[in-house]
Write a protein that holds these residues in place. Structure first.
Motif, PDB file in Angstrom:
ATOM      1  N   TRP A   1       0.842  -1.193   0.000  1.00 62.71           N
ATOM      2  CA  TRP A   1       0.000   0.000   0.000  1.00 62.71           C
ATOM      3  C   TRP A   1       0.881   1.248   0.000  1.00 62.71           C
ATOM      4  O   TRP A   1       1.885   1.301   0.692  1.00 62.71           O
ATOM      5  N   LYS A   2       0.501   2.239  -0.791  1.00 61.17           N
ATOM      6  CA  LYS A   2       1.189   3.531  -0.727  1.00 61.17           C
ATOM      7  C   LYS A   2       0.303   4.504   0.047  1.00 61.17           C
ATOM      8  O   LYS A   2      -0.928   4.421  -0.005  1.00 61.17           O
ATOM      9  N   VAL A   3       0.950   5.406   0.787  1.00 65.31           N
ATOM     10  CA  VAL A   3       0.204   6.298   1.671  1.00 65.31           C
ATOM     11  C   VAL A   3       0.571   7.749   1.369  1.00 65.31           C
ATOM     12  O   VAL A   3       1.713   8.066   1.025  1.00 65.31           O
ATOM     13  N   GLU A   4      -0.420   8.620   1.490  1.00 66.62           N
ATOM     14  CA  GLU A   4      -0.221  10.050   1.251  1.00 66.62           C
ATOM     15  C   GLU A   4      -0.908  10.840   2.356  1.00 66.62           C
ATOM     16  O   GLU A   4      -2.075  10.587   2.681  1.00 66.62           O
ATOM     17  N   VAL A   5      -0.166  11.797   2.932  1.00 66.41           N
ATOM     18  CA  VAL A   5      -0.715  12.666   3.965  1.00 66.41           C
ATOM     19  C   VAL A   5      -0.965  14.037   3.352  1.00 66.41           C
ATOM     20  O   VAL A   5      -0.033  14.701   2.895  1.00 66.41           O
ATOM     21  N   THR A   6      -2.225  14.455   3.342  1.00 69.44           N
ATOM     22  CA  THR A   6      -2.600  15.758   2.794  1.00 69.44           C
ATOM     23  C   THR A   6      -2.681  16.774   3.924  1.00 69.44           C
ATOM     24  O   THR A   6      -3.285  16.505   4.966  1.00 69.44           O
ATOM     25  N   LYS A   7      -2.072  17.942   3.727  1.00 63.73           N
ATOM     26  CA  LYS A   7      -2.077  18.989   4.752  1.00 63.73           C
ATOM     27  C   LYS A   7      -2.894  20.191   4.307  1.00 63.73           C
ATOM     28  O   LYS A   7      -3.110  20.421   3.118  1.00 63.73           O
ATOM     29  N   ALA A   8      -3.343  20.963   5.289  1.00 61.75           N
ATOM     30  CA  ALA A   8      -4.127  22.160   5.012  1.00 61.75           C
ATOM     31  C   ALA A   8      -3.725  23.263   5.978  1.00 61.75           C
ATOM     32  O   ALA A   8      -3.264  22.999   7.094  1.00 61.75           O
ATOM     33  N   LYS A   9      -3.914  24.525   5.538  1.00 60.59           N
ATOM     34  CA  LYS A   9      -3.610  25.676   6.382  1.00 60.59           C
ATOM     35  C   LYS A   9      -4.598  25.750   7.543  1.00 60.59           C
ATOM     36  O   LYS A   9      -5.776  25.448   7.401  1.00 60.59           O
ATOM     37  N   LEU A  10      -4.084  26.122   8.698  1.00 54.22           N
ATOM     38  CA  LEU A  10      -4.918  26.253   9.884  1.00 54.22           C
ATOM     39  C   LEU A  10      -5.433  27.680  10.028  1.00 54.22           C
ATOM     40  O   LEU A  10      -4.700  28.639   9.778  1.00 54.22           O
ATOM     41  N   ASP A  11      -6.703  27.812  10.418  1.00 53.80           N
ATOM     42  CA  ASP A  11      -7.252  29.143  10.679  1.00 53.80           C
ATOM     43  C   ASP A  11      -6.575  29.767  11.889  1.00 53.80           C
ATOM     44  O   ASP A  11      -6.361  30.979  11.938  1.00 53.80           O
ATOM     45  N   LYS A  12      -6.238  28.916  12.862  1.00 53.72           N
ATOM     46  CA  LYS A  12      -5.558  29.378  14.065  1.00 53.72           C
ATOM     47  C   LYS A  12      -4.317  28.521  14.284  1.00 53.72           C
ATOM     48  O   LYS A  12      -4.422  27.306  14.454  1.00 53.72           O
ATOM     49  N   PRO A  13      -3.111  29.104  14.244  1.00 51.85           N
ATOM     50  CA  PRO A  13      -1.867  28.324  14.416  1.00 51.85           C
ATOM     51  C   PRO A  13      -1.837  27.586  15.743  1.00 51.85           C
ATOM     52  O   PRO A  13      -2.421  28.015  16.741  1.00 51.85           O
ATOM     53  N   LEU A  14      -1.140  26.433  15.753  1.00 54.25           N
ATOM     54  CA  LEU A  14      -0.974  25.644  16.972  1.00 54.25           C
ATOM     55  C   LEU A  14       0.386  25.940  17.588  1.00 54.25           C
ATOM     56  O   LEU A  14       1.366  26.180  16.876  1.00 54.25           O
ATOM     57  N   GLU A  15       0.436  25.916  18.913  1.00 57.30           N
ATOM     58  CA  GLU A  15       1.689  26.111  19.642  1.00 57.30           C
ATOM     59  C   GLU A  15       2.160  24.740  20.121  1.00 57.30           C
ATOM     60  O   GLU A  15       1.522  24.127  20.994  1.00 57.30           O
ATOM     61  N   VAL A  16       3.266  24.234  19.558  1.00 54.55           N
ATOM     62  CA  VAL A  16       3.779  22.917  19.902  1.00 54.55           C
ATOM     63  C   VAL A  16       5.270  23.019  20.200  1.00 54.55           C
ATOM     64  O   VAL A  16       6.060  23.390  19.329  1.00 54.55           O
ATOM     65  N   HIS A  17       5.639  22.699  21.449  1.00 59.28           N
ATOM     66  CA  HIS A  17       7.045  22.735  21.875  1.00 59.28           C
ATOM     67  C   HIS A  17       7.696  24.079  21.569  1.00 59.28           C
ATOM     68  O   HIS A  17       8.829  24.164  21.100  1.00 59.28           O
ATOM     69  N   GLY A  18       6.933  25.152  21.803  1.00 63.95           N
ATOM     70  CA  GLY A  18       7.481  26.487  21.601  1.00 63.95           C
ATOM     71  C   GLY A  18       7.488  26.956  20.162  1.00 63.95           C
ATOM     72  O   GLY A  18       7.965  28.063  19.877  1.00 63.95           O
ATOM     73  N   LYS A  19       6.955  26.167  19.248  1.00 66.78           N
ATOM     74  CA  LYS A  19       6.915  26.548  17.842  1.00 66.78           C
ATOM     75  C   LYS A  19       5.475  26.677  17.371  1.00 66.78           C
ATOM     76  O   LYS A  19       4.585  25.970  17.834  1.00 66.78           O
ATOM     77  N   GLN A  20       5.262  27.594  16.430  1.00 66.71           N
ATOM     78  CA  GLN A  20       3.942  27.775  15.867  1.00 66.71           C
ATOM     79  C   GLN A  20       3.777  26.897  14.619  1.00 66.71           C
ATOM     80  O   GLN A  20       4.611  26.920  13.714  1.00 66.71           O
ATOM     81  N   ILE A  21       2.695  26.123  14.598  1.00 70.63           N
ATOM     82  CA  ILE A  21       2.385  25.260  13.465  1.00 70.63           C
ATOM     83  C   ILE A  21       1.234  25.892  12.693  1.00 70.63           C
ATOM     84  O   ILE A  21       0.145  26.118  13.241  1.00 70.63           O
ATOM     85  N   THR A  22       1.475  26.214  11.420  1.00 69.81           N
ATOM     86  CA  THR A  22       0.460  26.906  10.615  1.00 69.81           C
ATOM     87  C   THR A  22      -0.335  25.964   9.707  1.00 69.81           C
ATOM     88  O   THR A  22      -1.321  26.381   9.112  1.00 69.81           O
ATOM     89  N   GLU A  23       0.086  24.707   9.593  1.00 67.47           N
ATOM     90  CA  GLU A  23      -0.662  23.736   8.806  1.00 67.47           C
ATOM     91  C   GLU A  23      -0.611  22.377   9.490  1.00 67.47           C
ATOM     92  O   GLU A  23       0.299  22.090  10.257  1.00 67.47           O
ATOM     93  N   ALA A  24      -1.626  21.585   9.209  1.00 62.16           N
ATOM     94  CA  ALA A  24      -1.727  20.269   9.837  1.00 62.16           C
ATOM     95  C   ALA A  24      -2.366  19.293   8.861  1.00 62.16           C
ATOM     96  O   ALA A  24      -2.980  19.696   7.861  1.00 62.16           O
ATOM     97  N   ALA A  25      -2.198  18.019   9.150  1.00 59.97           N
ATOM     98  CA  ALA A  25      -2.753  16.984   8.277  1.00 59.97           C
ATOM     99  C   ALA A  25      -4.281  17.069   8.279  1.00 59.97           C
ATOM    100  O   ALA A  25      -4.908  17.182   9.335  1.00 59.97           O
ATOM    101  N   SER A  26      -4.864  17.025   7.093  1.00 59.41           N
ATOM    102  CA  SER A  26      -6.319  17.054   6.962  1.00 59.41           C
ATOM    103  C   SER A  26      -6.872  15.712   6.500  1.00 59.41           C
ATOM    104  O   SER A  26      -8.041  15.401   6.748  1.00 59.41           O
ATOM    105  N   LYS A  27      -6.031  14.899   5.867  1.00 54.42           N
ATOM    106  CA  LYS A  27      -6.494  13.605   5.358  1.00 54.42           C
ATOM    107  C   LYS A  27      -5.307  12.678   5.127  1.00 54.42           C
ATOM    108  O   LYS A  27      -4.225  13.122   4.757  1.00 54.42           O
ATOM    109  N   VAL A  28      -5.530  11.386   5.368  1.00 52.57           N
ATOM    110  CA  VAL A  28      -4.528  10.362   5.064  1.00 52.57           C
ATOM    111  C   VAL A  28      -5.184   9.354   4.118  1.00 52.57           C
ATOM    112  O   VAL A  28      -6.291   8.873   4.388  1.00 52.57           O
ATOM    113  N   THR A  29      -4.480   9.049   3.029  1.00 51.70           N
ATOM    114  CA  THR A  29      -5.039   8.154   1.998  1.00 51.70           C
ATOM    115  C   THR A  29      -4.106   6.979   1.765  1.00 51.70           C
ATOM    116  O   THR A  29      -2.911   7.173   1.496  1.00 51.70           O
TER     117      THR A  29
END
Length: 247
Positions: free
Chosen positions: A81-109
């Motif tokens: 099986w081949k896998v693909e992780v699709t990402k999308a821009k976040l309306d509100k950035p996430l704070e993770v380990h002191g860093k701002q995350i502006t996009e996150a996974a929206s779908k895995v295929t």
């Protein structure tokens, strides 16, 4: 004899559960490997059974919850099986380990690449997820299952608490209480003033040993009564035989 009757009844009940609950689990589901604790990280398996007798599953699409975006979504390779992780821009950035995350996974295929899920078979697709939300008791993942005859089954109906299970329920991941290490590795350590020292396993072992002793004692009593009856019958037979020889 009540001991044996109870054991027989338990076996029948357990068999009934297995037989009649099979159909209820014949859909795409998600289960954690170990524990999925709030605010931590977890590895989960998406279990995909094949419900068709004349087609094979060749694709699985899992949408990530938009109300609880995950900064880390990592798939484990699945042979064939081949896998693909699709990402999308976040309306509100996430704070993770002191860093701002502006996009996150929206779908895995996952798409079949030399393999497939044939009739009567199932396949598991592992994902590492984190950090899990701290203010939710569960996460709902909507999934699409595609067969090689172009049929698409939409597992997207959210179960309602206290209601009947939908015809095509979405996979639901139950979240456990938060842990100290935020990795979902296990329960919190016992308090320092806890005289038991947190040795719950020892208490469980003692309880199990006591239960086993009671069961063994009951069995021994039954066998003892049977032995007494057999012995009395033997004595009576010997007395009768002696009288016959004397007469």
């Amino acid at each position: 004899m009540n001991v044996y009757r109870a054991a027989a009844a338990a076996v029948v009940a357990a068999t009934s559960v297995v037989v009649f609950s099979g159909a209820a689990f014949a859909h795409v589901s998600v289960q954690p490997q170990g524990e999925a604790a709030k605010g931590g990280y977890a590895t989960v398996n998406f279990k995909v059974p094949n419900e068709r007798d004349n087609a094979s599953t060749v694709k699985l699409e899992v949408s990530m919850p938009t109300e609880h975006p995950l900064a880390s979504v990592m798939p484990q390779p699945v042979p064939g099986w081949k896998v693909e992780v699709t990402k999308a821009k976040l309306d509100k950035p996430l704070e993770v380990h002191g860093k701002q995350i502006t996009e996150a996974a929206s779908k895995v295929t996952w798409t079949a690449d030399g393999s497939k899920i044939a009739p009567g078979q199932f396949q598991q697709f592992p994902l590492s997820l984190g950090r899990l939300p701290e203010d939710a008791d569960q996460m709902v993942f909507k999934a699409l299952q595609t067969y090689d005859n172009k049929e698409v089954v939409r597992w997207i109906e959210e179960p309602k608490e206290g209601g009947e299970e939908p015809e095509s329920p979405a996979p639901v991941l139950k979240l456990s209480a938060a842990t100290d290490d935020h990795h979902g590795a296990g329960a919190k350590a016992a308090p320092a003033d806890d005289k038991s020292g947190g040795h719950d396993d020892e208490g469980a072992a003692r309880t199990e040993s006591a239960a086993s002793s009671v069961s063994s004692d009951s069995t021994a009593r039954v066998l003892g009564v049977v032995g007494i009856v057999v012995g009395a019958a033997g004595v009576a037979f010997g007395v009768l035989a002696g009288r016959r020889r004397s007469s």
